[in-house]
Scaffold this motif. Structure first.
Motif, short mmCIF file in Angstrom:
data_model
loop_
_atom_site.label_atom_id
_atom_site.label_comp_id
_atom_site.label_asym_id
_atom_site.label_seq_id
_atom_site.Cartn_x
_atom_site.Cartn_y
_atom_site.Cartn_z
N ASP A 193 -21.99 16.07 -14.69
CA ASP A 193 -20.78 15.86 -14.92
C ASP A 193 -20.08 17.08 -15.61
O ASP A 193 -21.14 18.04 -15.88
CB ASP A 193 -20.55 14.80 -15.98
N PHE A 248 -20.26 16.05 -9.96
CA PHE A 248 -19.66 14.86 -9.74
C PHE A 248 -18.74 14.56 -10.92
O PHE A 248 -19.01 14.42 -12.12
CB PHE A 248 -20.61 13.70 -9.87
N SER A 249 -17.44 15.00 -10.43
CA SER A 249 -16.39 14.75 -11.75
C SER A 249 -15.14 14.05 -11.28
O SER A 249 -14.82 13.99 -9.95
CB SER A 249 -15.71 16.19 -11.85
N SER A 250 -14.40 13.41 -12.12
CA SER A 250 -13.38 12.58 -11.74
C SER A 250 -12.25 13.64 -11.65
O SER A 250 -11.21 13.47 -10.71
CB SER A 250 -12.78 12.07 -13.19
N THR A 276 -13.49 11.56 -7.30
CA THR A 276 -13.70 10.03 -7.29
C THR A 276 -13.36 9.54 -5.53
O THR A 276 -13.12 8.41 -5.54
CB THR A 276 -12.65 9.53 -8.06
N SER A 325 -15.48 5.39 -7.96
CA SER A 325 -15.53 5.76 -9.41
C SER A 325 -16.78 6.19 -10.08
O SER A 325 -17.80 5.73 -9.52
CB SER A 325 -15.18 4.31 -10.19
N LYS A 326 -16.77 6.94 -11.14
CA LYS A 326 -18.00 7.20 -11.76
C LYS A 326 -18.67 6.12 -12.62
O LYS A 326 -19.65 6.03 -12.88
CB LYS A 326 -17.79 8.40 -12.67
N SER A 342 -21.23 4.38 -5.93
CA SER A 342 -20.70 5.93 -5.78
C SER A 342 -21.94 6.72 -5.83
O SER A 342 -22.00 7.65 -4.97
CB SER A 342 -19.87 6.17 -7.08
N TYR A 343 -22.90 6.29 -6.65
CA TYR A 343 -24.14 7.04 -6.73
C TYR A 343 -24.89 7.05 -5.59
O TYR A 343 -25.89 7.87 -5.12
CB TYR A 343 -24.93 6.55 -8.12
N THR A 377 -24.95 13.50 -17.98
CA THR A 377 -23.32 12.99 -18.24
C THR A 377 -23.24 12.63 -19.73
O THR A 377 -24.47 12.54 -20.33
CB THR A 377 -22.92 11.80 -17.47
N GLU A 420 -21.05 5.65 -17.26
CA GLU A 420 -21.33 6.60 -16.14
C GLU A 420 -23.08 6.52 -15.94
O GLU A 420 -23.38 6.25 -15.04
CB GLU A 420 -20.75 7.87 -16.09
#
Length: 255
Positions: A14, A146-148, A176, A180-181, A186-187, A205, A210
């Motif tokens: 993050d 992995f960031s928004s 995203t 969504s995180k 997502s993962y 993170t 998250e």
């Protein structure tokens, strides 16, 4: 401290509150937009990219017209300076509500790109980040973000950082568009794209929701405890591996 599981071959990071102070976005990036948006529009108004940004903002304004406090954008029949002032006022209105509209993010991204490239803004990273990233990469780890924030925004932050260009340290970036995180799928998608199992990934993170989503997907998790990050409950502290610095993660070499 025991090394993390030998299965870990990829580290997913993050940004805000993990590699970079939360205050960087709030106190540096957003005020830059607020202070410079009108001047930026005047300077770039006749460029195709800027006109596309304005078109997108006008389309968003049409959707927003019924909202309380809405700030309209004048039509092109008005004097150019009035239209520019109207666009800038609309941007400030959206930001005051912490909106995340695609049109707003598009303009912000272009403004930040200009600010980074000119040296007016440099991406902040904690002191312990770069030495750890180099050590992990040297140990055979693959590093991902992995960031928004958009992939473009991520690359600007690390490409024009206070420590120089750090992009060569990373194998890839996710935003995203993969989901969504706070959703476990997502993962799983990220693991598929990396080409490994979720149990091969360690996610760092500062956000518990998250961490929960990642752990539910089978990803290993460590929580970054940094100044200004949200406080953790005693239960949360007992459930997760906590670090206050990246050098507290002893990793086994994958070589």
């Amino acid at each position: 401290m025991e090394p993390l599981p030998a299965a870990v071959t990829a580290i997913l990071l993050d940004i805000e509150g993990t590699t970079t102070p939360i205050t960087f976005v709030k106190d540096i990036l957003f005020p830059y937009i607020q202070d410079n948006v009108e001047e930026y529009l005047q300077k770039h108004w006749h460029e195709e990219e800027c006109q596309d940004d304005v078109r997108q903002l006008k389309l968003q304004a049409e959707k927003d017209s019924g909202q309380k406090g809405f700030v309209p954008i004048p039509s092109n029949t008005e004097a150019e300076l009035q239209v520019i002032k109207g666009v800038a006022a609309n941007v400030l209105w959206q930001m005051s509500l912490d909106r995340k509209t695609t049109a707003l993010k598009q303009l912000q991204g272009h403004m930040w790109r200009s600010a980074y490239a000119s040296g007016k803004v440099k991406g902040e990273v904690y002191d312990d980040v770069v030495p750890a990233l180099k050590k992990w990469k040297g140990a055979g780890m693959k590093l991902y973000i992995f960031s928004s924030g958009s992939v473009e925004a991520q690359k600007l932050l690390f490409g024009y950082s206070i420590e120089g260009d750090l992009l060569e340290l990373f194998h890839g970036h996710f935003d995203t568009t993969v989901g969504s995180k706070v959703e476990s799928d997502s993962y799983r998608r990220i693991a598929d794209k990396i080409g490994c199992s979720t149990e091969n990934i360690l996610f760092l993170t500062d956000i518990i929701k998250e961490a929960e989503a990642a752990r539910e997907a089978g990803v290993h998790v460590a929580i970054a405890v940094r100044p200004g990050n949200a406080a953790l409950t005693d239960e949360e502290k007992s459930e997760y591996h906590l670090i206050t610095s990246f050098d507290q993660l002893p990793l086994q070499s994958t070589h």
